[in-house]
Scaffold this motif. Structure first.
Motif, PDB file in Angstrom:
ATOM      1  N   MET A   1       0.811  -0.992  -0.369  1.00  0.00           N
ATOM      2  CA  MET A   1      -0.448  -0.273  -0.111  1.00  0.00           C
ATOM      3  C   MET A   1       0.884   1.299  -0.155  1.00  0.00           C
ATOM      4  N   ASP A   2      -0.193   1.811  -0.987  1.00  0.00           N
ATOM      5  CA  ASP A   2       1.236   3.701  -0.611  1.00  0.00           C
ATOM      6  C   ASP A   2       1.394   4.160   0.401  1.00  0.00           C
ATOM      7  N   GLY A   3       2.142   5.103   0.542  1.00  0.00           N
ATOM      8  CA  GLY A   3       2.295   5.820   1.683  1.00  0.00           C
ATOM      9  C   GLY A   3       1.312   6.835   1.635  1.00  0.00           C
ATOM     10  N   GLN A   4       0.359   7.529   0.249  1.00  0.00           N
ATOM     11  CA  GLN A   4       0.079   8.593   0.696  1.00  0.00           C
ATOM     12  C   GLN A   4      -1.422   8.107   0.907  1.00  0.00           C
ATOM     13  N   ARG A   5      -1.879   6.416   0.625  1.00  0.00           N
ATOM     14  CA  ARG A   5      -3.197   5.644   1.045  1.00  0.00           C
ATOM     15  C   ARG A   5      -2.893   5.372   1.985  1.00  0.00           C
ATOM     16  N   LEU A   6      -2.314   4.735   2.617  1.00  0.00           N
ATOM     17  CA  LEU A   6      -2.136   4.936   4.374  1.00  0.00           C
ATOM     18  C   LEU A   6      -2.045   5.704   5.615  1.00  0.00           C
ATOM     19  N   SER A   7      -1.231   6.944   4.595  1.00  0.00           N
ATOM     20  CA  SER A   7      -1.883   8.425   5.433  1.00  0.00           C
ATOM     21  C   SER A   7      -2.755   8.635   5.561  1.00  0.00           C
ATOM     22  N   LEU A   8      -4.149   8.956   4.435  1.00  0.00           N
ATOM     23  CA  LEU A   8      -5.012   9.303   4.679  1.00  0.00           C
ATOM     24  C   LEU A   8      -5.890   7.995   5.058  1.00  0.00           C
ATOM     25  N   LEU A   9      -5.831   6.953   5.012  1.00  0.00           N
ATOM     26  CA  LEU A   9      -6.918   6.456   6.471  1.00  0.00           C
ATOM     27  C   LEU A   9      -6.692   6.149   7.454  1.00  0.00           C
ATOM     28  N   LYS A  10      -5.289   6.466   7.887  1.00  0.00           N
ATOM     29  CA  LYS A  10      -4.565   7.050   9.576  1.00  0.00           C
ATOM     30  C   LYS A  10      -5.281   8.232   9.684  1.00  0.00           C
ATOM     31  N   LYS A  11      -5.547   9.628   9.013  1.00  0.00           N
ATOM     32  CA  LYS A  11      -6.388   9.910   9.122  1.00  0.00           C
ATOM     33  C   LYS A  11      -7.578  10.398   9.578  1.00  0.00           C
ATOM     34  N   ILE A  12      -8.397   9.082   8.629  1.00  0.00           N
ATOM     35  CA  ILE A  12      -9.526   9.042   8.637  1.00  0.00           C
ATOM     36  C   ILE A  12     -10.130   8.698   9.887  1.00  0.00           C
ATOM     37  N   MET A  13      -9.101   7.585  10.336  1.00  0.00           N
ATOM     38  CA  MET A  13      -9.331   7.170  10.945  1.00  0.00           C
ATOM     39  C   MET A  13      -8.749   7.858  13.263  1.00  0.00           C
ATOM     40  N   ALA A  14      -8.158   9.248  12.709  1.00  0.00           N
ATOM     41  CA  ALA A  14      -7.854   9.758  14.081  1.00  0.00           C
ATOM     42  C   ALA A  14      -9.642  10.488  14.275  1.00  0.00           C
ATOM     43  N   LEU A  15      -9.355  11.086  12.910  1.00  0.00           N
ATOM     44  CA  LEU A  15     -11.135  11.580  13.392  1.00  0.00           C
ATOM     45  C   LEU A  15     -11.809  11.195  13.375  1.00  0.00           C
ATOM     46  N   GLU A  16     -12.302   9.916  13.210  1.00  0.00           N
ATOM     47  CA  GLU A  16     -13.919   8.651  13.205  1.00  0.00           C
ATOM     48  C   GLU A  16     -13.724   9.312  15.149  1.00  0.00           C
ATOM     49  N   PHE A  17     -12.506   8.506  15.272  1.00  0.00           N
ATOM     50  CA  PHE A  17     -12.042   9.060  17.197  1.00  0.00           C
ATOM     51  C   PHE A  17     -12.153   9.650  17.636  1.00  0.00           C
ATOM     52  N   THR A  18     -11.364  10.749  16.678  1.00  0.00           N
ATOM     53  CA  THR A  18     -12.467  12.343  17.091  1.00  0.00           C
ATOM     54  C   THR A  18     -13.747  12.514  17.670  1.00  0.00           C
ATOM     55  N   CYS A  19     -14.437  12.255  16.865  1.00  0.00           N
ATOM     56  CA  CYS A  19     -16.015  12.443  16.366  1.00  0.00           C
ATOM     57  C   CYS A  19     -16.373  11.666  17.279  1.00  0.00           C
ATOM     58  N   VAL A  20     -16.234  10.278  17.956  1.00  0.00           N
ATOM     59  CA  VAL A  20     -17.090   9.886  18.414  1.00  0.00           C
ATOM     60  C   VAL A  20     -16.494  10.075  20.233  1.00  0.00           C
ATOM     61  N   ASP A  21     -15.525  10.795  20.178  1.00  0.00           N
ATOM     62  CA  ASP A  21     -14.838  11.017  21.425  1.00  0.00           C
ATOM     63  C   ASP A  21     -15.836  12.632  22.197  1.00  0.00           C
ATOM     64  N   PHE A  22     -15.896  13.497  21.134  1.00  0.00           N
ATOM     65  CA  PHE A  22     -16.897  14.279  21.067  1.00  0.00           C
ATOM     66  C   PHE A  22     -17.938  14.061  21.423  1.00  0.00           C
ATOM     67  N   ASN A  23     -18.452  12.726  20.411  1.00  0.00           N
ATOM     68  CA  ASN A  23     -20.268  13.111  20.819  1.00  0.00           C
ATOM     69  C   ASN A  23     -21.006  12.271  22.525  1.00  0.00           C
ATOM     70  N   LEU A  24     -19.375  11.015  22.610  1.00  0.00           N
ATOM     71  CA  LEU A  24     -19.794  10.894  23.621  1.00  0.00           C
ATOM     72  C   LEU A  24     -19.477  12.220  25.424  1.00  0.00           C
ATOM     73  N   TYR A  25     -18.745  13.306  24.757  1.00  0.00           N
ATOM     74  CA  TYR A  25     -18.909  14.795  25.805  1.00  0.00           C
ATOM     75  C   TYR A  25     -19.971  15.591  25.786  1.00  0.00           C
ATOM     76  N   LEU A  26     -20.448  15.251  24.493  1.00  0.00           N
ATOM     77  CA  LEU A  26     -21.416  15.674  23.991  1.00  0.00           C
ATOM     78  C   LEU A  26     -23.004  15.522  24.761  1.00  0.00           C
ATOM     79  N   ASP A  27     -23.144  14.050  24.661  1.00  0.00           N
ATOM     80  CA  ASP A  27     -24.291  13.518  25.358  1.00  0.00           C
ATOM     81  C   ASP A  27     -24.380  13.781  27.533  1.00  0.00           C
ATOM     82  N   THR A  28     -23.052  13.934  27.502  1.00  0.00           N
ATOM     83  CA  THR A  28     -23.536  15.154  29.361  1.00  0.00           C
ATOM     84  C   THR A  28     -23.034  16.044  29.045  1.00  0.00           C
ATOM     85  N   HIS A  29     -22.482  16.670  28.504  1.00  0.00           N
ATOM     86  CA  HIS A  29     -22.458  17.934  28.241  1.00  0.00           C
ATOM     87  C   HIS A  29     -22.893  19.061  27.177  1.00  0.00           C
ATOM     88  N   PRO A  30     -23.919  18.718  27.072  1.00  0.00           N
ATOM     89  CA  PRO A  30     -25.040  19.256  25.778  1.00  0.00           C
ATOM     90  C   PRO A  30     -24.626  20.840  25.138  1.00  0.00           C
TER      91      PRO A  30
END
Length: 85
Positions: A1-30
């Motif tokens: 797998m080329d480096g650009q593709r892998l880098s983009l997948l890692k970025k997507i995973m990090a952003l998904e984690f960030t969104c889930v984390d904010f989602n959980l936080y906002l459930d208790t701090h709307p």
């Protein structure tokens, strides 16, 4: 797998984690509008990153979120979860 593709997948995973984390936080701090703004920014960045990935490499999921304008690319390998880091 080329480096650009892998880098983009890692970025997507990090952003998904960030969104889930904010989602959980906002459930208790709307009423935390700063956190809501951060969630919205991360969500927009995630959508943009997914669109970029899918335009370059094909769909991340097999149904529902991305039309297939060319040949059916879902069967192309490697699939996102088969990536080695």
């Amino acid at each position: 797998m080329d480096g650009q593709r892998l880098s983009l997948l890692k970025k997507i995973m990090a952003l998904e984690f960030t969104c889930v984390d904010f989602n959980l936080y906002l459930d208790t701090h709307p009423e935390d509008y700063r956190a809501l703004a951060e969630y919205n920014a991360a969500s927009e960045a995630l959508l943009a990153a997914k669109k970029e990935y899918e335009n370059l490499y094909g769909p991340l999921t097999n149904y529902g979120s991305t039309p297939s304008p060319q040949a059916w690319r879902w069967i192309d390998e490697p699939w996102p979860w088969e990536t080695t880091f």
